[in-house]
Motif scaffolding. Structure first.
Motif, PDB file in Angstrom:
ATOM      1  N   SER A 148      44.398 150.558  -0.848  1.00  0.00           N
ATOM      2  CA  SER A 148      44.904 149.908   0.363  1.00  0.00           C
ATOM      3  C   SER A 148      46.422 149.818   0.374  1.00  0.00           C
ATOM      4  O   SER A 148      47.014 149.440   1.379  1.00  0.00           O
ATOM      5  CB  SER A 148      44.299 148.512   0.497  1.00  0.00           C
ATOM      6  OG  SER A 148      44.644 147.727  -0.632  1.00  0.00           O
ATOM      7  N   ALA A 184      52.273 146.419   0.249  1.00  0.00           N
ATOM      8  CA  ALA A 184      53.301 146.300   1.287  1.00  0.00           C
ATOM      9  C   ALA A 184      54.698 146.386   0.666  1.00  0.00           C
ATOM     10  O   ALA A 184      55.018 145.660  -0.276  1.00  0.00           O
ATOM     11  CB  ALA A 184      53.144 144.993   2.042  1.00  0.00           C
ATOM     12  N   GLY A 185      55.512 147.303   1.163  1.00  0.00           N
ATOM     13  CA  GLY A 185      56.879 147.439   0.690  1.00  0.00           C
ATOM     14  C   GLY A 185      57.037 148.202  -0.613  1.00  0.00           C
ATOM     15  O   GLY A 185      58.135 148.255  -1.163  1.00  0.00           O
ATOM     16  N   TYR A 186      55.954 148.763  -1.133  1.00  0.00           N
ATOM     17  CA  TYR A 186      56.019 149.476  -2.415  1.00  0.00           C
ATOM     18  C   TYR A 186      55.149 150.727  -2.304  1.00  0.00           C
ATOM     19  O   TYR A 186      53.941 150.691  -2.519  1.00  0.00           O
ATOM     20  CB  TYR A 186      55.526 148.561  -3.533  1.00  0.00           C
ATOM     21  CG  TYR A 186      55.820 149.008  -4.946  1.00  0.00           C
ATOM     22  CD1 TYR A 186      56.938 149.755  -5.264  1.00  0.00           C
ATOM     23  CD2 TYR A 186      54.970 148.636  -5.977  1.00  0.00           C
ATOM     24  CE1 TYR A 186      57.201 150.126  -6.574  1.00  0.00           C
ATOM     25  CE2 TYR A 186      55.224 148.997  -7.285  1.00  0.00           C
ATOM     26  CZ  TYR A 186      56.351 149.742  -7.585  1.00  0.00           C
ATOM     27  OH  TYR A 186      56.607 150.106  -8.876  1.00  0.00           O
TER      28      TYR A 186
END
Length: 56
Positions: free
Chosen positions: A18, A21-23
């Motif tokens: 999934s 976020a941000g990585y």
């Protein structure tokens, strides 16, 4: 040395499907590879400074 190559490969599988976020997955894999390189280099450097058992 084989373990030093297999471990980063297995670590790259830990990135969640999934995402994070941000990585980005690519950044995660690059970070894993960078850290593995540091570990391998430090092991090789330690071996160079100690030398073979009979030659200290």
């Amino acid at each position: 040395m084989k373990q030093a190559v297999v471990a980063p490969s297995m670590m790259s599988l830990l990135y969640p499907l999934s995402g994070i976020a941000g990585y980005a997955r690519e950044a995660f894999v690059q970070d894993v590879l960078d850290e593995a390189e540091k570990d391998i280099r430090s092991c090789l450097d330690a071996g160079r400074t100690q030398g073979p058992a009979g030659l200290r």
